[in-house]
Design a protein around this motif. Structure first.
Motif, short mmCIF file in Angstrom:
data_model
loop_
_atom_site.label_atom_id
_atom_site.label_comp_id
_atom_site.label_asym_id
_atom_site.label_seq_id
_atom_site.Cartn_x
_atom_site.Cartn_y
_atom_site.Cartn_z
N ILE A 13 6.19 41.61 74.32
CA ILE A 13 7.03 42.32 73.24
C ILE A 13 7.91 41.44 72.98
O ILE A 13 8.25 41.46 71.56
CB ILE A 13 7.77 43.60 73.82
CG1 ILE A 13 6.64 44.49 74.28
CG2 ILE A 13 8.48 44.03 72.91
CD1 ILE A 13 7.04 45.76 75.15
N ALA A 60 8.12 39.65 69.02
CA ALA A 60 9.37 39.95 68.48
C ALA A 60 10.07 38.78 68.04
O ALA A 60 10.59 38.59 66.77
CB ALA A 60 10.39 41.00 69.02
N LYS A 70 12.72 38.33 64.78
CA LYS A 70 13.79 39.28 65.04
C LYS A 70 14.79 38.56 65.85
O LYS A 70 14.61 37.73 66.70
CB LYS A 70 12.99 40.16 66.09
CG LYS A 70 14.07 41.49 66.76
CD LYS A 70 14.03 42.49 65.72
CE LYS A 70 12.95 43.31 65.53
NZ LYS A 70 13.01 44.27 64.42
N LEU A 98 17.07 42.27 69.23
CA LEU A 98 16.14 42.59 70.11
C LEU A 98 16.64 43.19 71.46
O LEU A 98 16.04 44.10 72.02
CB LEU A 98 15.16 41.26 70.46
CG LEU A 98 14.13 41.46 71.41
CD1 LEU A 98 13.24 42.66 71.03
CD2 LEU A 98 13.52 40.08 71.65
N TYR A 147 15.81 46.75 73.00
CA TYR A 147 15.01 46.71 74.22
C TYR A 147 15.88 47.67 75.32
O TYR A 147 15.16 48.57 75.93
CB TYR A 147 14.96 45.48 74.82
CG TYR A 147 13.68 45.01 75.56
CD1 TYR A 147 12.34 44.55 75.41
CD2 TYR A 147 13.78 45.52 77.18
CE1 TYR A 147 11.47 44.49 76.23
CE2 TYR A 147 12.75 45.26 77.86
CZ TYR A 147 11.45 45.04 77.61
OH TYR A 147 10.70 44.78 78.30
N CYS A 161 7.25 50.46 69.93
CA CYS A 161 6.75 49.09 69.26
C CYS A 161 6.66 49.33 67.80
O CYS A 161 6.96 48.31 67.21
CB CYS A 161 5.14 48.79 69.76
SG CYS A 161 5.04 47.95 71.39
N VAL A 188 10.11 48.10 66.97
CA VAL A 188 10.30 46.71 67.17
C VAL A 188 9.70 46.09 66.16
O VAL A 188 10.05 44.90 65.49
CB VAL A 188 9.93 46.09 68.48
CG1 VAL A 188 10.02 44.67 68.63
CG2 VAL A 188 10.73 46.97 69.50
N PHE A 189 8.36 46.42 65.50
CA PHE A 189 7.63 45.92 64.46
C PHE A 189 7.31 46.71 63.35
O PHE A 189 6.18 46.99 63.21
CB PHE A 189 6.10 45.37 65.24
CG PHE A 189 6.33 44.46 66.36
CD1 PHE A 189 6.87 43.39 66.45
CD2 PHE A 189 6.20 45.07 67.72
CE1 PHE A 189 7.12 42.28 67.54
CE2 PHE A 189 6.31 44.41 68.76
CZ PHE A 189 6.75 43.23 68.99
N CYS A 242 3.36 36.44 62.22
CA CYS A 242 4.26 35.78 62.93
C CYS A 242 4.63 34.55 62.24
O CYS A 242 3.77 33.72 61.98
CB CYS A 242 3.91 35.29 64.41
SG CYS A 242 3.62 36.86 65.29
#
Length: 308
Positions: A57, A61, A66, A71, A75, A110, A113-114, A123
Motif C-alpha cells: 500500500i 502510494a 502520494k 499518506l 494510513y 484502497c 488511497v488510489f 505509477c
C-alpha cells in the motif's frame, strides 16, 4: 502536489525504497518515511519503490506520487476502520469465509488511497508489488514497467499482496485471459528489498550504484515464547513466523551484495507484542519507535546526497 521522480533515472546513485509486510505495523513505515522525507529528499530521488502486503500500500502510494505526510494521515485513519471488529464477528467471519476481516473495507480504504482506479502502469516511479500464487506459493512480482501487467488495476494488485490467510480472503487477477488466485506476498517474500535490488541489477544497474533503504515494521527477540497463549495462537502466528524467516533471507542477500554504507535496514526490536491486526497497540506504541529510528536513518541518508 505530486512528488516528482529523479531527474536522471538509471544513473548513480540508484535509490530504492522497500517496505516489508506486517499488518497494522505498516503504520511505523508510514510515519518514518514521512519524517525522513522532511529532512531529506529521498522520496523525490527514488528510482524504485517495492512493497509487500501492508508495505505494498505504501510503496504503491508513493509510486503514484502520494506525499508521505498525506499518506501518513490516511494510513493512521484507515487502520481502525479495517481492523476494529469484535471477537464474535471475527469468529463468525472466520467460519464462514476463512477470514476474520472484511476485505470489502480494505478495498474501500484502497479506493481512498488510489482514487480514480489507476492501473499499475500509472505509477510515476517504477513500483514492484509482491504477492504469492495460491497454487504453488511462488512469488508473483507485479512490476509497473512490465508491459504485460501495466493495465492491471493497481487496487487489485495491492489487494492480492494483502490477502493474508485467516485475515482476508484470497484474490483473483486476470492477466491476458489467464485468471490466477493470490495470497499475501509475505508468505514467500515479506521483505522485497532483495527482489528490488536484483531487478535493478538485471536492468543494468550495478550493485555498487544502488542505495537501498529497506523499512521493516518491528520484530521480536523471541517470536515464540512457549507460553500457553502462544500455543493457542500458533495457527495465526504461522504467518508472522513465515514472514520473519524469509525476511532474514532477504537481509542476508542485501548484506552480501550491497556495500555497508549503501544499504540501510531499519526493523526495530519491539518491547511489546503488537499483533498484525492490533490497531490500538500499533497507534499507541509505533510512533515513538518511528521517531527514534528516523534519528538513526537521517544522517545516513543525507550522506548519500553529500549532505551533512
Amino acid at each position: 502536489m505530486k512528488i516528482s521522480g529523479p531527474k536522471s533515472k538509471g544513473t548513480p546513485p540508484y535509490i530504492i525504497l522497500s517496505f516489508d509486510g506486517g499488518g497494522v505495523r505498516g503504520l511505523f513505515q508510514a510515519i518514518i518515511i514521512d519524517i525522513v522525507q522532511k529532512e531529506t529528499r529521498i522520496v523525490n530521488e527514488a528510482c524504485m519503490f517495492a512493497g509487500t502486503s501492508t508495505g505494498a500500500i505504501i510503496a504503491a502510494a508513493l509510486g503514484m506520487g502520494k506525499e508521505p505526510a498525506k499518506l501518513r494521515g490516511l494510513y493512521a485513519n484507515l487502520l481502525s476502520r479495517i481492523f476494529a471488529r469484535s471477537m464474535a464477528k471475527k469468529a463468525k467471519s472466520l467460519v464462514k469465509n476463512c477470514a476474520m476481516y472484511d476485505a470489502g473495507l480494505l478495498e474501500e480504504a484502497c479506493k481512498e488511497v488510489f482514487p480514480g482506479n489507476p492501473s499499475l502502469g500509472d505509477c510515476e516511479v517504477r513500483t514492484l508489488v509482491v504477492a504469492s500464487r495460491y497454487d504453488d506459493l511462488a512469488p508473483e512480482v507485479f512490476d509497473s514497467y512490465d508491459s504485460s501487467q501495466k493495465d492491471i488495476p493497481l487496487i487489485k494488485v495491492v489487494l492480492a499482496s494483502c490477502a493474508a490467510p485467516f485475515f482476508f480472503v484470497s484474490r483473483k487477477i486476470d492477466i491476458k485471459g489467464v485468471e490466477t488466485t493470490y495470497l499475501d506476498g509475505g508468505l514467500v517474500c515479506n521483505n522485497p528489498s532483495f527482489l528490488a535490488a536484483q531487478t535493478a541489477n538485471s536492468k543494468g544497474i550495478s550493485f555498487k550504484d544502488i542505495r537501498l533503504l529497506a523499512i521493516g515494521n518491528g520484530r521480536y527477540k523471541k517470536l515464540i515464547t512457549g507460553t500457553i497463549w502462544d500455543k493457542i495462537r500458533f495457527p495465526l502466528d504461522l504467518l508472522e513466523i513465515a514472514m520473519t524467516g524469509n525476511s532474514k533471507l532477504a537481509e542476508k542477500f542485501c548484506d552480501q551484495r550491497l556495500a555497508k554504507d549503501n544499504y540501510i535496514r531499519t526493523n526495530p526490536i519491539l518491547s511489546q507484542k503488537i499483533g498484525l491486526a492490533n490497531h490500538k497497540k500499533a497507534s499507541r506504541y509505533l510512533p515513538s519507535y518511528a521517531v527514534e529510528e528516523a534519528k538513526l536513518i537521517i544522517p545516513r541518508v543525507k550522506a548519500w546526497f553529500g549532505d551533512t
